[in-house]
Design a protein around this motif. Sequence first.
Motif, PDB file in Angstrom:
ATOM      1  N   MET A   1       0.841  -1.186   0.000  1.00  0.00           N
ATOM      2  CA  MET A   1       0.000   0.000   0.000  1.00  0.00           C
ATOM      3  C   MET A   1       0.883   1.245   0.000  1.00  0.00           C
ATOM      4  SD  MET A   1      -3.243  -0.793  -0.002  1.00  0.00           S
ATOM      5  CE  MET A   1      -4.072   0.648   0.600  1.00  0.00           C
ATOM      6  N   LEU A   2       0.363   2.277  -0.609  1.00  0.00           N
ATOM      7  CA  LEU A   2       1.020   3.570  -0.621  1.00  0.00           C
ATOM      8  C   LEU A   2       0.007   4.640  -0.232  1.00  0.00           C
ATOM      9  CD1 LEU A   2       2.917   3.255  -4.010  1.00  0.00           C
ATOM     10  CD2 LEU A   2       3.913   3.050  -1.722  1.00  0.00           C
ATOM     11  N   ASN A   3       0.473   5.733   0.288  1.00  0.00           N
ATOM     12  CA  ASN A   3      -0.400   6.851   0.608  1.00  0.00           C
ATOM     13  C   ASN A   3      -0.707   7.654  -0.648  1.00  0.00           C
ATOM     14  OD1 ASN A   3      -0.583   6.439   3.413  1.00  0.00           O
ATOM     15  ND2 ASN A   3       1.424   7.369   3.709  1.00  0.00           N
ATOM     16  N   ASN A   4      -1.869   8.290  -0.644  1.00  0.00           N
ATOM     17  CA  ASN A   4      -2.270   9.262  -1.657  1.00  0.00           C
ATOM     18  C   ASN A   4      -2.529   8.690  -3.047  1.00  0.00           C
ATOM     19  OD1 ASN A   4      -2.063  11.320   0.310  1.00  0.00           O
ATOM     20  ND2 ASN A   4       0.137  11.381  -0.032  1.00  0.00           N
ATOM     21  N   ILE A   5      -2.630   7.395  -3.177  1.00  0.00           N
ATOM     22  CA  ILE A   5      -3.042   6.795  -4.444  1.00  0.00           C
ATOM     23  C   ILE A   5      -4.505   6.404  -4.279  1.00  0.00           C
ATOM     24  CG2 ILE A   5      -2.780   4.846  -6.026  1.00  0.00           C
ATOM     25  CD1 ILE A   5       0.190   4.915  -5.454  1.00  0.00           C
ATOM     26  N   PRO A   6      -5.369   6.912  -5.149  1.00  0.00           N
ATOM     27  CA  PRO A   6      -6.791   6.576  -5.019  1.00  0.00           C
ATOM     28  C   PRO A   6      -7.002   5.065  -5.006  1.00  0.00           C
ATOM     29  CG  PRO A   6      -6.478   8.335  -6.616  1.00  0.00           C
ATOM     30  CD  PRO A   6      -5.109   7.818  -6.275  1.00  0.00           C
ATOM     31  N   LYS A   7      -7.767   4.596  -4.057  1.00  0.00           N
ATOM     32  CA  LYS A   7      -7.964   3.156  -3.869  1.00  0.00           C
ATOM     33  C   LYS A   7      -8.644   2.469  -5.042  1.00  0.00           C
ATOM     34  CE  LYS A   7      -7.969   3.325   1.171  1.00  0.00           C
ATOM     35  NZ  LYS A   7      -6.856   4.192   1.200  1.00  0.00           N
ATOM     36  N   ILE A   8      -9.325   3.231  -5.889  1.00  0.00           N
ATOM     37  CA  ILE A   8      -9.999   2.653  -7.037  1.00  0.00           C
ATOM     38  C   ILE A   8      -9.006   2.207  -8.115  1.00  0.00           C
ATOM     39  CG2 ILE A   8     -10.338   4.844  -8.250  1.00  0.00           C
ATOM     40  CD1 ILE A   8     -13.082   3.800  -9.109  1.00  0.00           C
ATOM     41  N   LEU A   9      -7.782   2.725  -8.058  1.00  0.00           N
ATOM     42  CA  LEU A   9      -6.770   2.382  -9.056  1.00  0.00           C
ATOM     43  C   LEU A   9      -6.031   1.121  -8.633  1.00  0.00           C
ATOM     44  CD1 LEU A   9      -5.296   5.924  -9.806  1.00  0.00           C
ATOM     45  CD2 LEU A   9      -7.198   4.743 -10.936  1.00  0.00           C
ATOM     46  N   SER A  10      -6.060   0.122  -9.486  1.00  0.00           N
ATOM     47  CA  SER A  10      -5.389  -1.141  -9.180  1.00  0.00           C
ATOM     48  C   SER A  10      -3.867  -0.979  -9.291  1.00  0.00           C
ATOM     49  CB  SER A  10      -5.854  -2.231 -10.150  1.00  0.00           C
ATOM     50  OG  SER A  10      -5.318  -1.995 -11.443  1.00  0.00           O
ATOM     51  N   PRO A  11      -3.123  -1.864  -8.646  1.00  0.00           N
ATOM     52  CA  PRO A  11      -1.663  -1.813  -8.792  1.00  0.00           C
ATOM     53  C   PRO A  11      -1.223  -1.916 -10.255  1.00  0.00           C
ATOM     54  CG  PRO A  11      -2.243  -3.214  -6.944  1.00  0.00           C
ATOM     55  CD  PRO A  11      -3.532  -2.869  -7.655  1.00  0.00           C
ATOM     56  N   ASP A  12      -1.888  -2.765 -11.034  1.00  0.00           N
ATOM     57  CA  ASP A  12      -1.521  -2.897 -12.449  1.00  0.00           C
ATOM     58  C   ASP A  12      -1.748  -1.598 -13.209  1.00  0.00           C
ATOM     59  OD1 ASP A  12      -0.748  -5.549 -12.141  1.00  0.00           O
ATOM     60  OD2 ASP A  12      -2.715  -6.337 -12.736  1.00  0.00           O
ATOM     61  N   LEU A  13      -2.841  -0.910 -12.922  1.00  0.00           N
ATOM     62  CA  LEU A  13      -3.108   0.355 -13.599  1.00  0.00           C
ATOM     63  C   LEU A  13      -2.101   1.422 -13.175  1.00  0.00           C
ATOM     64  CD1 LEU A  13      -4.693   2.214 -15.425  1.00  0.00           C
ATOM     65  CD2 LEU A  13      -6.375   2.500 -13.585  1.00  0.00           C
ATOM     66  N   VAL A  14      -1.796   1.503 -11.898  1.00  0.00           N
ATOM     67  CA  VAL A  14      -0.805   2.475 -11.436  1.00  0.00           C
ATOM     68  C   VAL A  14       0.541   2.197 -12.105  1.00  0.00           C
ATOM     69  CG1 VAL A  14       0.481   3.330  -9.417  1.00  0.00           C
ATOM     70  CG2 VAL A  14      -1.993   2.947  -9.266  1.00  0.00           C
ATOM     71  N   HIS A  15       0.889   0.931 -12.253  1.00  0.00           N
ATOM     72  CA  HIS A  15       2.144   0.569 -12.926  1.00  0.00           C
ATOM     73  C   HIS A  15       2.145   1.066 -14.369  1.00  0.00           C
ATOM     74  CE1 HIS A  15       4.906  -2.221 -15.065  1.00  0.00           C
ATOM     75  NE2 HIS A  15       5.686  -1.846 -14.058  1.00  0.00           N
ATOM     76  N   VAL A  16       1.053   0.876 -15.075  1.00  0.00           N
ATOM     77  CA  VAL A  16       0.961   1.353 -16.458  1.00  0.00           C
ATOM     78  C   VAL A  16       1.105   2.870 -16.509  1.00  0.00           C
ATOM     79  CG1 VAL A  16      -0.623   1.658 -18.411  1.00  0.00           C
ATOM     80  CG2 VAL A  16      -0.349  -0.591 -17.386  1.00  0.00           C
ATOM     81  N   LEU A  17       0.389   3.574 -15.648  1.00  0.00           N
ATOM     82  CA  LEU A  17       0.462   5.033 -15.634  1.00  0.00           C
ATOM     83  C   LEU A  17       1.885   5.503 -15.338  1.00  0.00           C
ATOM     84  CD1 LEU A  17      -2.826   5.851 -13.668  1.00  0.00           C
ATOM     85  CD2 LEU A  17      -2.470   5.946 -16.150  1.00  0.00           C
ATOM     86  N   MET A  18       2.564   4.837 -14.406  1.00  0.00           N
ATOM     87  CA  MET A  18       3.948   5.183 -14.074  1.00  0.00           C
ATOM     88  C   MET A  18       4.886   4.921 -15.249  1.00  0.00           C
ATOM     89  SD  MET A  18       4.535   6.266 -10.904  1.00  0.00           S
ATOM     90  CE  MET A  18       6.237   5.840 -10.718  1.00  0.00           C
ATOM     91  N   ASP A  19       4.602   3.868 -15.972  1.00  0.00           N
ATOM     92  CA  ASP A  19       5.464   3.436 -17.073  1.00  0.00           C
ATOM     93  C   ASP A  19       5.268   4.274 -18.340  1.00  0.00           C
ATOM     94  OD1 ASP A  19       7.463   1.548 -17.234  1.00  0.00           O
ATOM     95  OD2 ASP A  19       6.233   0.114 -18.341  1.00  0.00           O
TER      96      ASP A  19
END
Length: 141
Positions: A1-19
Amino acid sequence: MLNNIPKILSPDLVHVLMDMGHGEEIVIADANFPGAEFNDHVLRADGHGIPEILEAILELMPLDPYNDWQFALMNTLGDDPTPEIWPTYRKIIENAEPEHHTEGHFDRFDFYDQARKARAVLITGETALYGNIILKKGVVL
């Protein structure tokens, strides 16, 4: 878990956005969009509507002010009415990007071509017709 990342965003989606790099695109698609037909990288967010996902993504990802459009929608066909959800998208984007929110439009098959070039397609549970939207990533400062 990380702070300030909306909970609706899955880890896979956050990874794509970061990438994603500057100028790359992500398609946020409605439940009817044939994502796997047009892109090898399909993520799922079943049970969630596009407005809540869009709002969460824009908390993390700026849009590209150097492009002709920062987000794009699929044109309606024939006598289909203007989708009721589009003003909701516009309001969310305007709130997140008050200075840079030019809208693009693609005919159906051109939209599919854009989906082929996108970094990923996120299929949601959105049931609004013509609910699909493409976001073009800007520079993170």
